[in-house]
Enzyme design. Structure first.
Site, PDB file in Angstrom:
ATOM      1  N   ASP A 101       0.861  -1.183   0.000  1.00  0.00           N
ATOM      2  CA  ASP A 101       0.000   0.000   0.000  1.00  0.00           C
ATOM      3  C   ASP A 101       0.898   1.234   0.000  1.00  0.00           C
ATOM      4  O   ASP A 101       2.109   1.145   0.223  1.00  0.00           O
ATOM      5  CB  ASP A 101      -0.883  -0.051   1.256  1.00  0.00           C
ATOM      6  CG  ASP A 101      -1.955   1.017   1.313  1.00  0.00           C
ATOM      7  OD1 ASP A 101      -2.162   1.735   0.314  1.00  0.00           O
ATOM      8  OD2 ASP A 101      -2.592   1.156   2.372  1.00  0.00           O
ATOM      9  N   HIS A 102       0.291   2.373  -0.265  1.00  0.00           N
ATOM     10  CA  HIS A 102       1.011   3.651  -0.209  1.00  0.00           C
ATOM     11  C   HIS A 102       0.904   4.241   1.200  1.00  0.00           C
ATOM     12  O   HIS A 102      -0.183   4.662   1.606  1.00  0.00           O
ATOM     13  CB  HIS A 102       0.383   4.653  -1.182  1.00  0.00           C
ATOM     14  CG  HIS A 102       0.529   4.326  -2.633  1.00  0.00           C
ATOM     15  ND1 HIS A 102      -0.499   4.523  -3.544  1.00  0.00           N
ATOM     16  CD2 HIS A 102       1.555   3.840  -3.350  1.00  0.00           C
ATOM     17  CE1 HIS A 102      -0.089   4.177  -4.748  1.00  0.00           C
ATOM     18  NE2 HIS A 102       1.154   3.749  -4.656  1.00  0.00           N
TER      19      HIS A 102
ATOM     20  N   CYS B 175      -4.860   4.102   1.602  1.00  0.00           N
ATOM     21  CA  CYS B 175      -6.027   3.250   1.323  1.00  0.00           C
ATOM     22  C   CYS B 175      -5.995   2.683  -0.087  1.00  0.00           C
ATOM     23  O   CYS B 175      -7.014   2.659  -0.789  1.00  0.00           O
ATOM     24  CB  CYS B 175      -7.332   4.011   1.557  1.00  0.00           C
ATOM     25  SG  CYS B 175      -7.370   4.946   3.090  1.00  0.00           S
ATOM     26  N   HIS B 176      -4.822   2.185  -0.500  1.00  0.00           N
ATOM     27  CA  HIS B 176      -4.646   1.607  -1.827  1.00  0.00           C
ATOM     28  C   HIS B 176      -4.056   0.198  -1.747  1.00  0.00           C
ATOM     29  O   HIS B 176      -3.033  -0.084  -2.369  1.00  0.00           O
ATOM     30  CB  HIS B 176      -3.713   2.497  -2.675  1.00  0.00           C
ATOM     31  CG  HIS B 176      -4.206   3.874  -2.887  1.00  0.00           C
ATOM     32  ND1 HIS B 176      -3.354   4.950  -3.090  1.00  0.00           N
ATOM     33  CD2 HIS B 176      -5.462   4.390  -2.933  1.00  0.00           C
ATOM     34  CE1 HIS B 176      -4.064   6.059  -3.253  1.00  0.00           C
ATOM     35  NE2 HIS B 176      -5.347   5.736  -3.157  1.00  0.00           N
ATOM     36  N   PRO B 177      -4.662  -0.722  -1.000  1.00  0.00           N
ATOM     37  CA  PRO B 177      -4.081  -2.060  -0.890  1.00  0.00           C
ATOM     38  C   PRO B 177      -4.130  -2.812  -2.216  1.00  0.00           C
ATOM     39  O   PRO B 177      -5.131  -2.773  -2.931  1.00  0.00           O
ATOM     40  CB  PRO B 177      -4.961  -2.739   0.166  1.00  0.00           C
ATOM     41  CG  PRO B 177      -6.280  -2.026   0.072  1.00  0.00           C
ATOM     42  CD  PRO B 177      -5.926  -0.600  -0.250  1.00  0.00           C
TER      43      PRO B 177
END
Length: 507
Positions: free
Chosen positions: A292-293, A444-446
Site C-alpha cells: 500500500d502507499h 487506502c490503496h491495498p
C-alpha cells in the site's frame, strides 16, 4: 435455497464488479449475477464530495484497521467500501493513472501483455475526458472526469510554490506520461460524486439478464474436481447456492478476494491448517504480497480562514516526483489539500489550515492478508508491514523534506501562518522519523494479494485465471504485480474493462 444457473457470477459489487456486471450483461444471452455484501442505498455524504472523510468508518465502509506495524508500533485505518460502488463510493475521487513506468514494470514482473500501452485502450474506454489529447485520453466513456473548475486558491498557491521550488507544471498529471505538479482529474460531475455504481451499474439495472443481490455475504466458493462451480452466500437469514455454467469472477478487492479464497480452502496450506480450514488447493501466494502507499503529512496553520466547500474533494492537486534525482522513475506523490482532513494524521491539526502530504509510490515492503478465524464474517488480519524495508523510510524522509520546502515557498506566504506539524524543533532525521512513525497513515490503496504472474507465488496468470482452478478468475487490485504510482481506482477500472474482454473472448 438455490437460484437459477448463471453464465457469470461476479463476487463483489465494488469498482471492478460494477464494470464487469455492466459489460458482461451487454450480451443479452449472458445471464449475469452480481453479489454484494453491502446494501443498495446511497448515504447523503456519499454524494457530497467534501463528505468523504466521514465515510471511512461509517456503514459504507468495512472500517478495518491494520495490525500493529512492526516498524512503527502503531496501527492505521485501512478502509474499503461496502455497498454498490465499493471504494469508488467512499474514496477521495482522485482519478489518476500512475506513471507509465509502473505498468511497464508489470511486464517485467511476469504480467505479460499488461504494460502501459496494452492497458491504454482500456483506460480510454472507461473515461470521458474532454479537451485532452485523444491519443492518450478517452471520449465517451462512462466516467466523466476532469479537474476542479475553478481550483481552490490554496491549491493554486501550492502549485505555484512547487514551481518556485523547481518542479515542472504538468499539463495532464492524470494521463500517465508526465512528472511534476498539476490539477488532478476528479470523479465529480455537476458538484456530485460519480461512483462506479453511478457510471456503470445503475443505468443498466433494468436489463432482464442481470441480477444484483445486495446484503449478501459470499462465504464460500463451490470447488470440486479442479473447477469452481458457483458460490454460496448468506442473504435474508439463509444460505443461497448459486450455480455457474461459465466463470466466477472475484472482484472483492485486495482484501476481500484474498479472504474469500482462503475461506474456500485456496491458499497457503500451513495457514489454512492453523485456522481450521480444509485445504482445497495449496496456493502459497494467496494473501501474500499485500502492499500500500503510506502517507506522511505536513500541516500548516492558515493566516486566514480556509474552507473547502461542499463540491470540493479537499485534494485537487498532486505532484509526481523523485526522492532522489538518480532514480529512473518517480517514486513519490505529493498531495495538496485545501484543508486538514481528519483522516490524514493521528494528531489533531490546526482548526484552520492546509496540508501538503507525501506518499511513497514504490514501496518495497510487503505484508499479508490472513484469516483471524474460519468464520466468513470475521475481519481478516491486515498487515502491509509498512516501512519494513529501510529504503522506504529513507524515501519518505526525503519526501517530507521536499514538501516542507514547498510549504515554505513565497507563493504560500499569503496563506501561511506557520508549520503546525511536525513543527519547529522537528528538523533532524531521527525527529522526523519519530513523527512519521507516530502519524502513520494509509493512502487506502491495498494491492497485490492475488498477484498476476507465472512464478510460484503468483495466483493468477496474465489471463486472470486462478492457477489450478478452472472457471475462476480475479479482476481487481489484488492482481496488481506492484502498485501504480497514483491512486489506484483508475487502474482498477482499466483492469476490469480488460477483464470483460477476456471473459467474453474466452468463455
Amino acid at each position: 435455497m438455490s437460484v437459477p444457473e448463471h453464465d457469470f457470477i461476479v463476487v463483489g459489487g465494488g469498482t471492478a464488479g460494477c464494470v464487469l456486471a455492466a459489460r458482461l450483461s451487454e450480451d443479452a444471452s449472458a445471464r449475469v449475477l452480481l453479489i454484494e455484501a453491502g446494501g443498495p442505498g446511497v448515504l447523503p455524504a456519499q454524494s457530497v464530495p467534501s463528505g468523504w472523510p466521514t465515510l471511512l468508518q461509517g456503514p459504507a465502509s468495512w472500517g478495518e484497521f491494520t495490525v500493529e506495524q512492526a516498524a512503527t508500533g502503531t496501527s492505521t485505518l485501512l478502509p474499503r467500501g461496502r455497498g454498490l460502488g465499493g471504494s469508488s463510493a467512499i474514496n477521495a475521487m482522485v482519478f489518476a493513472r500512475g506513471h507509465r513506468s509502473g505498468y511497464d514494470r508489470w511486464t517485467r514482473e511476469g504480467a505479460r501483455g499488461w504494460g502501459f500501452d496494452d492497458l491504454l485502450p482500456y483506460f480510454k474506454r472507461s473515461e470521458n475526458a474532454e479537451g485532452r489529447d485523444p491519443a492518450l485520453r478517452g471520449i465517451g466513456g462512462p466516467l466523466t472526469v476532469g479537474p476542479a473548475a475553478p481550483p481552490h486558491p490554496v491549491i493554486e498557491a501550492c502549485l505555484e510554490a512547487a514551481a518556485e521550488t523547481g518542479y515542472a507544471r504538468a499539463a495532464d498529471i492524470s494521463g500517465g506520461l508526465e512528472e511534476g505538479f498539476g490539477l488532478t482529474d476528479l470523479n465529480i460531475v455537476d458538484g456530485r460524486r460519480q461512483s462506479a455504481a453511478d457510471a456503470y451499474l445503475r443505468p443498466v439495472l433494468n436489463r432482464p439478464n442481470l441480477t444484483v443481490a445486495t446484503d449478501a455475504l459470499v462465504h464460500g466458493l463451490r470447488i470440486a474436481d479442479g473447477r469452481c462451480h458457483g458460490v454460496e452466500y448468506r442473504a435474508g437469514g439463509g444460505t443461497v447456492t448459486a450455480d455457474c455454467s461459465g466463470e466466477v469472477v472475484l472482484t472483492a478487492g485486495a482484501i476481500g478476494s484474498a479472504q474469500l479464497l482462503l475461506l474456500s480452502g485456496v491458499g497457503p496450506r500451513h495457514h489454512l491448517t492453523d485456522v481450521g480450514v480444509e485445504t482445497v488447493l495449496d496456493l502459497p501466494g494467496v494473501g501474500t504480497g499485500l502492499h500500500d502507499h503510506p502517507v506522511a503529512s505536513v500541516l500548516f496553520s492558515a493566516a486566514r480562514p480556509v474552507s473547502a466547500g461542499e463540491s470540493s474533494n479537499h485534494s485537487e492537486g498532486i505532484g509526481l516526483v523523485r526522492s532522489d534525482p538518480a532514480l529512473d522513475t518517480p517514486d513519490l506523490q505529493v498531495l495538496l489539500f485545501v484543508d486538514s482532513p481528519t483522516h490524514l494524521s493521528s494528531i489533531k491539526g490546526p482548526e484552520s489550515g492546509y496540508t501538503i502530504a507525501v506518499s511513497l509510490m514504490r514501496p518495497r515492503s510487503r505484508g499479508t492478508v490472513r484469516l483471524a478465524s474460519a468464520a466468513p464474517g470475521a475481519s481478516p488480519l491486515l498487515d502491509p508491514d509498512f516501512y519494513a524495508d529501510e529504503r522506504d523510510m529513507a524515501a519518505i524522509l526525503a519526501g517530507v523534506r521536499l514538501v516542507r520546502e514547498i510549504g515554505a515557498a513565497p507563493a504560500l506566504a499569503p496563506w501561511r501562518r506557520e508549520e503546525a506539524l511536525p513543527g519547529p524543533g522537528t528538523e533532524d532525521d531521527e525527529a522526523v522519523r519519530a513523527y512519521v512513525h507516530r502519524t502513520l497513515t494509509s493512502y487506502c490503496h491495498p494491492v497485490g494479494t492475488c498477484r498476476m504472474g507465472e512464478d510460484p507465488l503468483s495466483v493468477v496468470g496474465p489471463d486472470l485465471r486462478v492457477h489450478g482452478i478452472a472457471g475462476l478468475r480475479i479482476a481487481d487490485a489484488s492482481v496488481f504485480p506492484s502498485i501504480p504510482s497514483a491512486n489506484t481506482v483508475a487502474t482498477v477500472y482499466a483492469v476490469a474493462e480488460r477483464a470483460a474482454d477476456l471473459l467474453r473472448a474466452h468463455p
